[in-house]
Design an enzyme around this catalytic site. Structure first.
Site, PDB file in Angstrom:
ATOM      1  N   GLY A  48     -17.509  32.628 -63.953  1.00  0.00           N
ATOM      2  CA  GLY A  48     -17.842  33.904 -63.334  1.00  0.00           C
ATOM      3  C   GLY A  48     -16.819  34.985 -63.602  1.00  0.00           C
ATOM      4  O   GLY A  48     -17.162  36.173 -63.713  1.00  0.00           O
ATOM      5  N   THR A  49     -15.552  34.600 -63.733  1.00  0.00           N
ATOM      6  CA  THR A  49     -14.511  35.593 -64.025  1.00  0.00           C
ATOM      7  C   THR A  49     -14.711  36.155 -65.424  1.00  0.00           C
ATOM      8  O   THR A  49     -14.627  37.379 -65.645  1.00  0.00           O
ATOM      9  CB  THR A  49     -13.117  34.958 -63.915  1.00  0.00           C
ATOM     10  OG1 THR A  49     -12.992  34.272 -62.665  1.00  0.00           O
ATOM     11  CG2 THR A  49     -12.033  36.029 -63.994  1.00  0.00           C
ATOM     12  N   LYS A  78     -13.623  22.136 -66.644  1.00  0.00           N
ATOM     13  CA  LYS A  78     -13.629  23.251 -67.597  1.00  0.00           C
ATOM     14  C   LYS A  78     -12.244  23.561 -68.151  1.00  0.00           C
ATOM     15  O   LYS A  78     -12.103  23.931 -69.314  1.00  0.00           O
ATOM     16  CB  LYS A  78     -14.238  24.507 -66.965  1.00  0.00           C
ATOM     17  CG  LYS A  78     -13.643  24.920 -65.627  1.00  0.00           C
ATOM     18  CD  LYS A  78     -14.499  26.003 -64.974  1.00  0.00           C
ATOM     19  CE  LYS A  78     -14.029  26.326 -63.561  1.00  0.00           C
ATOM     20  NZ  LYS A  78     -14.961  27.237 -62.877  1.00  0.00           N
ATOM     21  N   LYS A 289       2.832  33.608 -18.339  1.00  0.00           N
ATOM     22  CA  LYS A 289       4.120  34.243 -18.590  1.00  0.00           C
ATOM     23  C   LYS A 289       5.048  33.195 -19.189  1.00  0.00           C
ATOM     24  O   LYS A 289       5.233  32.122 -18.611  1.00  0.00           O
ATOM     25  CB  LYS A 289       4.691  34.787 -17.274  1.00  0.00           C
ATOM     26  CG  LYS A 289       5.857  35.754 -17.434  1.00  0.00           C
ATOM     27  CD  LYS A 289       5.413  37.105 -18.007  1.00  0.00           C
ATOM     28  CE  LYS A 289       6.518  38.130 -17.932  1.00  0.00           C
ATOM     29  NZ  LYS A 289       6.806  38.559 -16.549  1.00  0.00           N
ATOM     30  N   HIS A 290       5.619  33.486 -20.330  1.00  0.00           N
ATOM     31  CA  HIS A 290       6.508  32.551 -21.021  1.00  0.00           C
ATOM     32  C   HIS A 290       5.873  31.172 -21.193  1.00  0.00           C
ATOM     33  O   HIS A 290       6.496  30.138 -20.934  1.00  0.00           O
ATOM     34  CB  HIS A 290       7.845  32.442 -20.286  1.00  0.00           C
ATOM     35  CG  HIS A 290       8.576  33.746 -20.186  1.00  0.00           C
ATOM     36  ND1 HIS A 290       8.873  34.529 -21.273  1.00  0.00           N
ATOM     37  CD2 HIS A 290       9.057  34.419 -19.108  1.00  0.00           C
ATOM     38  CE1 HIS A 290       9.510  35.620 -20.889  1.00  0.00           C
ATOM     39  NE2 HIS A 290       9.631  35.589 -19.578  1.00  0.00           N
ATOM     40  N   GLY A 319       3.670  42.096 -17.095  1.00  0.00           N
ATOM     41  CA  GLY A 319       4.030  41.841 -18.485  1.00  0.00           C
ATOM     42  C   GLY A 319       3.491  40.539 -19.025  1.00  0.00           C
ATOM     43  O   GLY A 319       3.989  40.031 -20.037  1.00  0.00           O
ATOM     44  N   ASN A 432       8.766  19.210 -15.895  1.00  0.00           N
ATOM     45  CA  ASN A 432       7.924  18.574 -14.892  1.00  0.00           C
ATOM     46  C   ASN A 432       7.025  19.619 -14.228  1.00  0.00           C
ATOM     47  O   ASN A 432       7.481  20.696 -13.904  1.00  0.00           O
ATOM     48  CB  ASN A 432       8.788  17.898 -13.831  1.00  0.00           C
ATOM     49  CG  ASN A 432       9.478  16.655 -14.361  1.00  0.00           C
ATOM     50  OD1 ASN A 432       8.868  15.826 -14.995  1.00  0.00           O
ATOM     51  ND2 ASN A 432      10.774  16.520 -14.073  1.00  0.00           N
ATOM     52  N   ASP A 492      10.081  11.226  -2.855  1.00  0.00           N
ATOM     53  CA  ASP A 492      10.618  12.521  -2.419  1.00  0.00           C
ATOM     54  C   ASP A 492       9.774  13.698  -2.901  1.00  0.00           C
ATOM     55  O   ASP A 492       9.588  14.681  -2.185  1.00  0.00           O
ATOM     56  CB  ASP A 492      12.077  12.687  -2.857  1.00  0.00           C
ATOM     57  CG  ASP A 492      12.298  12.458  -4.343  1.00  0.00           C
ATOM     58  OD1 ASP A 492      11.322  12.161  -5.071  1.00  0.00           O
ATOM     59  OD2 ASP A 492      13.462  12.569  -4.795  1.00  0.00           O
ATOM     60  N   ARG A 534      -1.415  10.805 -18.132  1.00  0.00           N
ATOM     61  CA  ARG A 534      -0.452  11.865 -17.829  1.00  0.00           C
ATOM     62  C   ARG A 534      -0.587  13.010 -18.833  1.00  0.00           C
ATOM     63  O   ARG A 534      -1.190  12.848 -19.896  1.00  0.00           O
ATOM     64  CB  ARG A 534       0.968  11.328 -17.827  1.00  0.00           C
ATOM     65  CG  ARG A 534       1.556  11.123 -19.205  1.00  0.00           C
ATOM     66  CD  ARG A 534       2.967  10.583 -19.155  1.00  0.00           C
ATOM     67  NE  ARG A 534       3.575  10.553 -20.489  1.00  0.00           N
ATOM     68  CZ  ARG A 534       4.662   9.890 -20.793  1.00  0.00           C
ATOM     69  NH1 ARG A 534       5.285   9.163 -19.870  1.00  0.00           N
ATOM     70  NH2 ARG A 534       5.152   9.929 -22.025  1.00  0.00           N
ATOM     71  N   HIS A 538       6.091  19.468 -23.269  1.00  0.00           N
ATOM     72  CA  HIS A 538       7.487  19.867 -23.449  1.00  0.00           C
ATOM     73  C   HIS A 538       7.619  21.062 -24.378  1.00  0.00           C
ATOM     74  O   HIS A 538       6.664  21.427 -25.046  1.00  0.00           O
ATOM     75  CB  HIS A 538       8.311  18.698 -23.993  1.00  0.00           C
ATOM     76  CG  HIS A 538       8.420  17.569 -23.018  1.00  0.00           C
ATOM     77  ND1 HIS A 538       7.754  16.371 -23.188  1.00  0.00           N
ATOM     78  CD2 HIS A 538       9.073  17.462 -21.847  1.00  0.00           C
ATOM     79  CE1 HIS A 538       8.030  15.565 -22.177  1.00  0.00           C
ATOM     80  NE2 HIS A 538       8.827  16.208 -21.343  1.00  0.00           N
TER      81      HIS A 538
END
Length: 538
Positions: A48-49, A78, A289-290, A319, A432, A492, A534, A538
């Protein structure tokens, strides 16, 4: 520079006498061919080219006339011929190479112009397997690599944006091209073939089960130059892999400033999160944010969801990035522009909403045409010193889990709905992660702390702050449910949730002290369910 095996020095400048053009993207190709012809360069071409060049009235020799062999197998074969590759790879100042060229009637090619079959765009279009395979180029990369290897004598052009610079270099050198320029072109050609092959490999990894992980590679095509990275002293670029996934890489930017590195990172996080919420089940909005959510909510309408999401942390939303799971309408647009926002991303926007947002000229508005599928396979990559980590995308969806009630009290229907919501959000919060939810909206989020109990306390504190901002005397965490992205290693963290007023908990389970945590939940009348999966992030 010299060829090491025979210590043959590379010439400083090489005159372009003969060029081969074989391009998939024909933009500018005929004009480039005309300029080369006017500079006295003999033109060779393929398919084609060749047809396009000839139709422009330029003299061109088809490669099949050079090889003495026609294109066969639908053009798959080709250029894979010694008359082509010998012409690209020959060391012009090597006596043995020169003798071989004379013996076999091979004329050197000084300039190779190739851009490859559009594998990336065909892949991104969602084409079927056979169509994608058919658009894997073979001859093009082979020629590019050959010419780039022999850049001591050959100039190789892989990008139409380089046509003009080649012509300028030739003009400055009276038809010749300098060694440093040829080296830069060669480096770009190898970058292109590497990215091309990496895209093919990554597609196969997702399309075919059981693909070997012995080898892995990163590859992409630059989508835009970035002023800098996370910080001004860092350089950065944004690259598209060709993955057919709605998001920041495939979005249309309707207005606003150029996206920064941090904008792109945060916008991706926002849109991946909001993609967890099926628009058929209701409107959803995430404010980021961040790379962490500061508010996520569902509602009867997008404006309702936005107001609930904003109420979670109106201070941090300043922001931020706003992602929506439906078409932005005028009502939600009016609310969003009341708060300084960096980016808005959604599947679409009405003309009225676009006009409202346009009043904030620096506010970026992106539309994607769809939502990312949270269940879709894919890869996630992170660099380390001397290598990189690659893993499959976290495509676990809580709606697919068989939740296990582990406490004496089972969650109510409303608690269960909020627990699922909270776990969806926790998947997108840096570990976490602790997320409080009430009535389909986050009310407190604790992210990225070194201990889970600290995240619990921060989330509770955020819920207290949100209550004050809303003019309430009672923390929003009171009567809420709470999600943890991973198990509570000790009681805790759970007790911090109890202290904040939570009534139900969702977590993966699997701790050595699960019995202790369950006992603490029972003691305080909490309902708790385990997911068995879970979502560390990170």
């Amino acid at each position: 520079m010299a060829v090491p095996s025979k210590n043959i020095p590379a010439p400083d400048r090489v005159i372009i006498k003969r060029a081969l053009l074989s391009v998939s993207d024909k933009a500018g190709a005929v004009e480039f061919a005309r300029a080369l012809h006017e500079a006295g360069v003999t033109l060779l071409s393929t398919g084609g080219t060749s047809k396009a060049i000839a139709e422009a009235g330029l003299p061109v020799t088809d490669v099949s006339d050079v090889t003495g062999f026609p294109e066969i197998m639908d053009g798959r074969v080709k250029t894979l011929h010694p008359s082509v590759h010998g012409a690209l790879l020959s060391i012009r100042d090597d006596a043995e190479h020169k003798a071989a060229m004379v013996e076999h009637g091979i004329e050197p090619i000084d300039l190779l112009v190739v851009n490859l079959y559009p594998f990336e765009s065909v892949r991104a279009s969602g084409a079927n397997y056979a169509s994608i395979v058919e658009n894997i180029d073979i001859g093009g990369p082979a020629m590019l690599r050959a010419a780039a290897k022999n850049h001591a004598y050959v100039s190789v052009v892989v990008d139409p944006s380089d046509y003009q610079s080649v012509l300028e270099e030739m003009k400055a050198g009276e038809g010749s091209v300098g060694l440093a320029f040829r080296q830069r072109l060669a480096a770009k050609a190898y970058s292109r073939t590497a990215a091309y092959d990496a895209g093919i490999a990554s597609w196969f990894a997702g399309a075919v089960e059981g693909v070997s992980t012995t080898y892995n590679s990163l590859g992409g095509t630059v989508a835009g130059e970035l002023r800098y990275g996370e910080n001004p002293h860092q350089t950065a670029g944004f690259y598209k892999t060709g993955e057919n996934r709605p998001g920041v890489a495939t979005a249309r930017q309707l207005q606003g400033k150029v996206l920064s590195y941090n904008n792109i990172n945060d916008t991706d996080a926002a849109f991946e999160l909001v993609g967890e919420f099926d628009p058929a089940k209701g409107a959803a909005v995430a404010i980021i944010k961040h790379a962490n959510p500061c508010g996520v909510a569902t509602g009867a309408t997008l404006v309702d969801a936005y107001k609930k999401a904003l109420a979670c942390d109106p201070v941090s939303a300043f922001g931020g990035i706003v992602a929506l799971n439906g078409t932005i309408d005028a009502a939600v647009a009016e609310e969003i522009v009341k708060v300084f926002t960096e980016v808005i991303i959604a599947p679409d926007a009405t003309d009225e909403a676009i006009a409202i947002i346009a009043a904030k000229k620096n506010l970026r508005l992106l539309v994607t045409g769809g939502l990312p599928d949270p269940r879709a396979p894919g890869m996630a990559v992170k660099t380390v010193a001397g290598g990189f980590l690659a893993q499959s995308r976290d495509n676990g969806v809580v709606d697919d889990f068989d939740l296990k009630t582990v406490t004496k009290r089972a969650p109510s229907e409303q608690e269960l709905a909020d627990l699922r919501f909270a776990f969806r959000v926790a998947k997108h919060v840096k570990s976490n992660a602790i997320v409080y939810v009430k009535d389909g909206a986050t009310v407190g989020i604790g992210a990225g702390q070194m201990s889970r109990v600290d995240s619990s306390r921060i989330a509770a504190s955020k819920a207290q702050d949100a209550a004050k901002a809303a003019g309430l005397d009672v923390s929003l965490a009171k009567g809420a449910v709470v999600a943890s992205d991973a198990f509570f290693p000790f009681a805790d963290g759970l007790l911090a949730a109890v202290e904040a007023g939570a009534t139900a908990v969702i977590q993966p389970g699997g701790s050595m002290r699960d019995d202790e945590v369950i006992a603490a939940a029972d003691e305080h009348g909490l309902a708790m369910v385990f997911t068995g999966m879970r979502h560390f992030r990170h």
